[in-house]
Design an enzyme around this catalytic site. Structure first.
Site, PDB file in Angstrom:
ATOM      1  N   SER A   1      19.499   8.639 -27.267  1.00 44.75           N
ATOM      2  CA  SER A   1      18.488   9.243 -26.719  1.00 44.75           C
ATOM      3  C   SER A   1      18.413   8.300 -24.924  1.00 44.75           C
ATOM      4  O   SER A   1      18.328   7.818 -24.930  1.00 44.75           O
ATOM      5  CB  SER A   1      17.102   9.275 -27.208  1.00 44.75           C
TER       6      SER A   1
ATOM      7  N   TYR B   1      10.284   5.832 -31.617  1.00 42.89           N
ATOM      8  CA  TYR B   1      11.275   6.687 -30.655  1.00 42.89           C
ATOM      9  C   TYR B   1      12.465   6.432 -29.680  1.00 42.89           C
ATOM     10  O   TYR B   1      13.771   5.597 -29.967  1.00 42.89           O
ATOM     11  CB  TYR B   1      11.063   8.058 -30.794  1.00 42.89           C
TER      12      TYR B   1
END
Length: 261
Positions: A144, A157
Site C-alpha cells: 500500500s 495497516y
C-alpha cells in the site's frame, strides 16, 4: 505491449475472493495462466472461480487461512500436485482495522499483522522453497502507499504493509542468485469493498480525490480512484518477461497521491 511469460504458468493468488486479488486472478488467467485462487471466504471465492471458468479460463479455488503455517505448506504442496509447479505468486490477501493508536485493541493490531505481514511471510516462504530448486519464478506482494506515507487512524495497516513490502524486497535479495524476482505493488485508494467500507454508505469518493488537509492527506493528482484492474495490470507486468530485469522494486499505483519518488 503484449506480455509474455505468463501463459501456461501456474499462478497462486491469495486474497482472490474480492477486490484487487480477484482482479489479479482474472488478469493472469486472461493472460493464459492457470490460477490457484486462495482465500478464506469460501463462498466469495467460489463465485470468482465459477466466473473465471465460465469465461473459459483455467482456475481452481483453495480455501485456506494464510495465517496458518501448516495449512499454507499443505496448500502449496496440493496446488503443485493438482496444477504443476508454481511459477508466479501474488500476495494480495489483506485486512484493515482503522482507528487511532490509543484506541486500537491488541487483537486488532495482531490480526492486521497476522494477515498482512505474517501471511506474506508464510506463503512466500512455502513457495520460494520450491522455486529455489527450479531456479525460476516471480513473487509480487500487494502492499500500500500507506507503507511509505504516514496516515492518521491507519497505523496498524500502514505498519503491516511496510513490513510486508520490506520483507519482499529482502526476499528478492536472497533469491536473486536463483533467478527469482520479488517485487512490490503499492496501490493507493482503489474501488474495493475495503475502501467502500472506509468511506461509508453511498461510497462518495469526493473526499478521497480531494484530500483531507485536517488529516494531513493530500488528494489524488489524477483526479480519480483506481479500479482493481489498474493494480492487477501492474502486477501482471511485474511477473511478465517484459519485467525480466526488475526485482526488489516497489511500484506505486496511486494516481500520484503519495508524491512518491
Amino acid at each position: 505491449m503484449e506480455l509474455t511469460g505468463i501463459e501456461s504458468t501456474v499462478a497462486l493468488v491469495t486474497g482472490a475472493a474480492q477486490g484487487i486479488g480477484a482482479a489479479v486472478a482474472s488478469v493472469l488467467a486472461g493472460a493464459g495462466a492457470t490460477v490457484a485462487a486462495v482465500d478464506r471466504n469460501a463462498e466469495a471465492l467460489a463465485t470468482v472461480v465459477t466466473k473465471l471458468e465460465a469465461e473459459g479460463e483455467a482456475a481452481r479455488g483453495y480455501v485456506v487461512d494464510v495465517c496458518d503455517g501448516d495449512a499454507v505448506d499443505a496448500l502449496v504442496a496440493r496446488v503443485e500436485d493438482d496444477l504443476g509447479p508454481i511459477g508466479i505468486l501474488v500476495n494480495a490477501a489483506g485486512v484493515l482495522h482503522t482507528g487511532r493508536v490509543v484506541e486500537l485493541s491488541d487483537r486488532q493490531w495482531s490480526d492486521t499483522f497476522s494477515v498482512n505481514a505474517g501471511g506474506v511471510f508464510l506463503v512466500s516462504r512455502a513457495v520460494a522453497r520450491r522455486m529455489v530448486g527450479r531456479r525460476r519464478g516471480s513473487i509480487v506482494t500487494v502492499a500500500s502507499n500507506a507503507a511509505g506515507v504516514p496516515r492518521t487512524e491507519m497505523a496498524a495497516y500502514a505498519a503491516s504493509k511496510a513490513a510486508s513490502a520490506q520483507f519482499t524486497r529482502c526476499l528478492g535479495l536472497e533469491l536473486a542468485d536463483y533467478g527469482i524476482r520479488c517485487n512490490v505493488v503499492s496501490p493507493g485508494s482503489t474501488d474495493t469493498p475495503m475502501l467502500r467500507a472506509m468511506v461509508g454508505e453511498g461510497a462518495d469518493f469526493t473526499k478521497v480525490i480531494e484530500g483531507t488537509p485536517a488529516a494531513y492527506k493530500i488528494g489524488i493528482p489524477l483526479r480519480k480512484v483506481a479500479q482493481p484492474r489498474d493494480v492487477a495490470e501492474a502486477v501482471a507486468f511485474l511477473v511478465s518477461d517484459q519485467a525480466g530485469h526488475v526485482t526488489m522494486h516497489d511500484l506505486y499505483v496511486d494516481g500520484g497521491a503519495a508524491l512518491h519518488v
